[in-house]
Design a protein around this motif. Structure first.
Motif, PDB file in Angstrom:
ATOM      1  N   ILE A  22       0.733  -1.205  -0.112  1.00  0.00           N
ATOM      2  CA  ILE A  22      -0.068   0.085  -0.105  1.00  0.00           C
ATOM      3  C   ILE A  22       0.928   1.220   0.067  1.00  0.00           C
ATOM      4  O   ILE A  22       1.952   1.317   0.848  1.00  0.00           O
ATOM      5  CB  ILE A  22      -0.915   0.206   1.256  1.00  0.00           C
ATOM      6  N   SER A  23       0.556   1.975  -0.993  1.00  0.00           N
ATOM      7  CA  SER A  23       1.638   3.285  -1.048  1.00  0.00           C
ATOM      8  C   SER A  23       0.911   4.487  -1.335  1.00  0.00           C
ATOM      9  O   SER A  23       0.177   4.552  -2.276  1.00  0.00           O
ATOM     10  CB  SER A  23       2.625   3.013  -2.194  1.00  0.00           C
ATOM     11  N   GLY A  24       0.633   5.268  -0.290  1.00  0.00           N
ATOM     12  CA  GLY A  24      -0.041   6.619  -0.569  1.00  0.00           C
ATOM     13  C   GLY A  24      -1.821   6.441  -0.952  1.00  0.00           C
ATOM     14  O   GLY A  24      -2.457   5.917  -0.170  1.00  0.00           O
ATOM     15  N   GLY A  43     -21.657   6.318   3.582  1.00  0.00           N
ATOM     16  CA  GLY A  43     -20.852   6.914   4.466  1.00  0.00           C
ATOM     17  C   GLY A  43     -19.710   5.810   4.619  1.00  0.00           C
ATOM     18  O   GLY A  43     -18.464   6.053   4.533  1.00  0.00           O
ATOM     19  N   GLU A  44     -19.895   4.541   4.678  1.00  0.00           N
ATOM     20  CA  GLU A  44     -19.105   3.422   4.812  1.00  0.00           C
ATOM     21  C   GLU A  44     -18.415   3.214   3.603  1.00  0.00           C
ATOM     22  O   GLU A  44     -17.382   2.869   3.483  1.00  0.00           O
ATOM     23  CB  GLU A  44     -19.660   2.295   5.441  1.00  0.00           C
ATOM     24  N   LEU A  45     -19.093   3.334   2.673  1.00  0.00           N
ATOM     25  CA  LEU A  45     -18.551   3.143   1.307  1.00  0.00           C
ATOM     26  C   LEU A  45     -17.227   4.316   0.972  1.00  0.00           C
ATOM     27  O   LEU A  45     -16.388   3.815   0.450  1.00  0.00           O
ATOM     28  CB  LEU A  45     -19.646   3.422   0.187  1.00  0.00           C
ATOM     29  N   ASN A  46     -17.651   5.383   1.446  1.00  0.00           N
ATOM     30  CA  ASN A  46     -16.496   6.548   1.165  1.00  0.00           C
ATOM     31  C   ASN A  46     -15.311   6.362   1.939  1.00  0.00           C
ATOM     32  O   ASN A  46     -14.315   6.468   1.572  1.00  0.00           O
ATOM     33  CB  ASN A  46     -17.106   7.841   1.619  1.00  0.00           C
ATOM     34  N   LYS A  47     -15.636   5.573   3.308  1.00  0.00           N
ATOM     35  CA  LYS A  47     -14.681   5.673   4.054  1.00  0.00           C
ATOM     36  C   LYS A  47     -13.497   4.358   3.741  1.00  0.00           C
ATOM     37  O   LYS A  47     -12.517   4.339   3.790  1.00  0.00           O
ATOM     38  CB  LYS A  47     -15.014   5.022   5.343  1.00  0.00           C
ATOM     39  N   HIS A  74     -10.179   4.839   2.620  1.00  0.00           N
ATOM     40  CA  HIS A  74      -8.744   4.074   2.913  1.00  0.00           C
ATOM     41  C   HIS A  74      -7.830   3.214   1.839  1.00  0.00           C
ATOM     42  O   HIS A  74      -6.693   3.166   1.963  1.00  0.00           O
ATOM     43  CB  HIS A  74      -9.191   2.612   3.752  1.00  0.00           C
ATOM     44  N   PHE A  75      -8.628   2.434   0.856  1.00  0.00           N
ATOM     45  CA  PHE A  75      -7.585   1.865  -0.040  1.00  0.00           C
ATOM     46  C   PHE A  75      -7.212   2.694  -1.089  1.00  0.00           C
ATOM     47  O   PHE A  75      -6.458   2.370  -1.974  1.00  0.00           O
ATOM     48  CB  PHE A  75      -8.437   0.546  -0.444  1.00  0.00           C
ATOM     49  N   GLY A  76      -8.079   3.612  -1.478  1.00  0.00           N
ATOM     50  CA  GLY A  76      -7.480   4.273  -2.747  1.00  0.00           C
ATOM     51  C   GLY A  76      -7.817   3.765  -3.902  1.00  0.00           C
ATOM     52  O   GLY A  76      -8.827   3.043  -4.031  1.00  0.00           O
ATOM     53  N   THR A  77      -6.992   4.114  -4.939  1.00  0.00           N
ATOM     54  CA  THR A  77      -7.157   3.468  -6.364  1.00  0.00           C
ATOM     55  C   THR A  77      -6.519   2.042  -6.168  1.00  0.00           C
ATOM     56  O   THR A  77      -5.658   1.764  -5.530  1.00  0.00           O
ATOM     57  CB  THR A  77      -6.534   4.187  -7.417  1.00  0.00           C
ATOM     58  N   ILE A  78      -7.410   0.946  -6.764  1.00  0.00           N
ATOM     59  CA  ILE A  78      -6.914  -0.373  -6.831  1.00  0.00           C
ATOM     60  C   ILE A  78      -6.078  -0.790  -8.156  1.00  0.00           C
ATOM     61  O   ILE A  78      -6.566  -0.435  -9.183  1.00  0.00           O
ATOM     62  CB  ILE A  78      -8.074  -1.327  -6.516  1.00  0.00           C
ATOM     63  N   GLN A  90      -2.568   4.725  -3.495  1.00  0.00           N
ATOM     64  CA  GLN A  90      -2.969   3.509  -4.325  1.00  0.00           C
ATOM     65  C   GLN A  90      -2.685   2.273  -3.539  1.00  0.00           C
ATOM     66  O   GLN A  90      -1.769   2.061  -2.764  1.00  0.00           O
ATOM     67  CB  GLN A  90      -1.938   3.511  -5.402  1.00  0.00           C
ATOM     68  N   THR A  91      -3.544   1.167  -3.990  1.00  0.00           N
ATOM     69  CA  THR A  91      -3.382  -0.007  -3.225  1.00  0.00           C
ATOM     70  C   THR A  91      -2.809  -0.956  -4.244  1.00  0.00           C
ATOM     71  O   THR A  91      -3.625  -0.986  -5.344  1.00  0.00           O
ATOM     72  CB  THR A  91      -4.540  -0.536  -2.594  1.00  0.00           C
ATOM     73  N   ILE A  92      -1.706  -1.401  -4.277  1.00  0.00           N
ATOM     74  CA  ILE A  92      -1.414  -2.559  -5.177  1.00  0.00           C
ATOM     75  C   ILE A  92      -1.615  -4.024  -4.785  1.00  0.00           C
ATOM     76  O   ILE A  92      -1.413  -4.399  -3.575  1.00  0.00           O
ATOM     77  CB  ILE A  92       0.095  -2.530  -5.612  1.00  0.00           C
ATOM     78  N   CYS A  93      -2.436  -4.866  -5.319  1.00  0.00           N
ATOM     79  CA  CYS A  93      -3.008  -6.247  -4.966  1.00  0.00           C
ATOM     80  C   CYS A  93      -3.054  -7.258  -6.168  1.00  0.00           C
ATOM     81  O   CYS A  93      -2.610  -6.762  -7.393  1.00  0.00           O
ATOM     82  CB  CYS A  93      -4.532  -5.797  -4.774  1.00  0.00           C
ATOM     83  N   SER A  94      -3.468  -8.283  -5.718  1.00  0.00           N
ATOM     84  CA  SER A  94      -3.757  -9.541  -6.730  1.00  0.00           C
ATOM     85  C   SER A  94      -5.029  -9.393  -7.075  1.00  0.00           C
ATOM     86  O   SER A  94      -5.861  -8.592  -6.521  1.00  0.00           O
ATOM     87  CB  SER A  94      -3.491 -10.764  -6.091  1.00  0.00           C
ATOM     88  N   LYS A  95      -5.400 -10.250  -8.336  1.00  0.00           N
ATOM     89  CA  LYS A  95      -6.927 -10.016  -8.717  1.00  0.00           C
ATOM     90  C   LYS A  95      -7.813 -10.781  -7.542  1.00  0.00           C
ATOM     91  O   LYS A  95      -8.842 -10.002  -7.515  1.00  0.00           O
ATOM     92  CB  LYS A  95      -6.885 -11.078  -9.868  1.00  0.00           C
TER      93      LYS A  95
END
Length: 93
Positions: free
Chosen positions: A19-21, A48-52, A56-60, A23-28
């Motif tokens: 996880i950097s800034g 509200g929860e969707l926004n949180k 938190h995870f940013g762009t995947i 952007q979340t880098i992940c597997s499929k």
């Protein structure tokens, strides 16, 4: 809401590469779980929860995909017959 984020991380955290800034880098696999959670939050109108969660995870971004495997048709049909117990084949436990 921290509960959803912690559950995502606990259950599928091994699929997050880093996880950097913003952007979340992940597997499929993580991406699939993440989009399922987002759909559930949208369907239940928990904006509200969707926004949180999205904040938190940013762009995947997927960095690792699973390789497709192949199997010849005879091997597949034999395996299927054994699993289903077809053609007098009995399953051994």
């Amino acid at each position: 809401m921290v509960l959803i984020i912690s559950e995502l991380t606990r259950n599928w955290g091994q699929l997050i590469v880093s996880i950097s800034g913003s952007q979340t880098i992940c597997s499929k696999g993580f991406k699939n779980a993440y989009t399922g959670i987002l759909k559930l939050l949208r369907d239940t109108r928990l904006d509200g929860e969707l926004n949180k969660v999205t904040k938190h995870f940013g762009t995947i971004r997927i960095v690792k995909k699973q390789e497709q495997q192949t199997i010849d048709i005879e091997t597949f049909l034999d395996f299927r017959a054994r699993v289903l117990g077809l053609n007098g084949v009995t399953r051994s436990v």
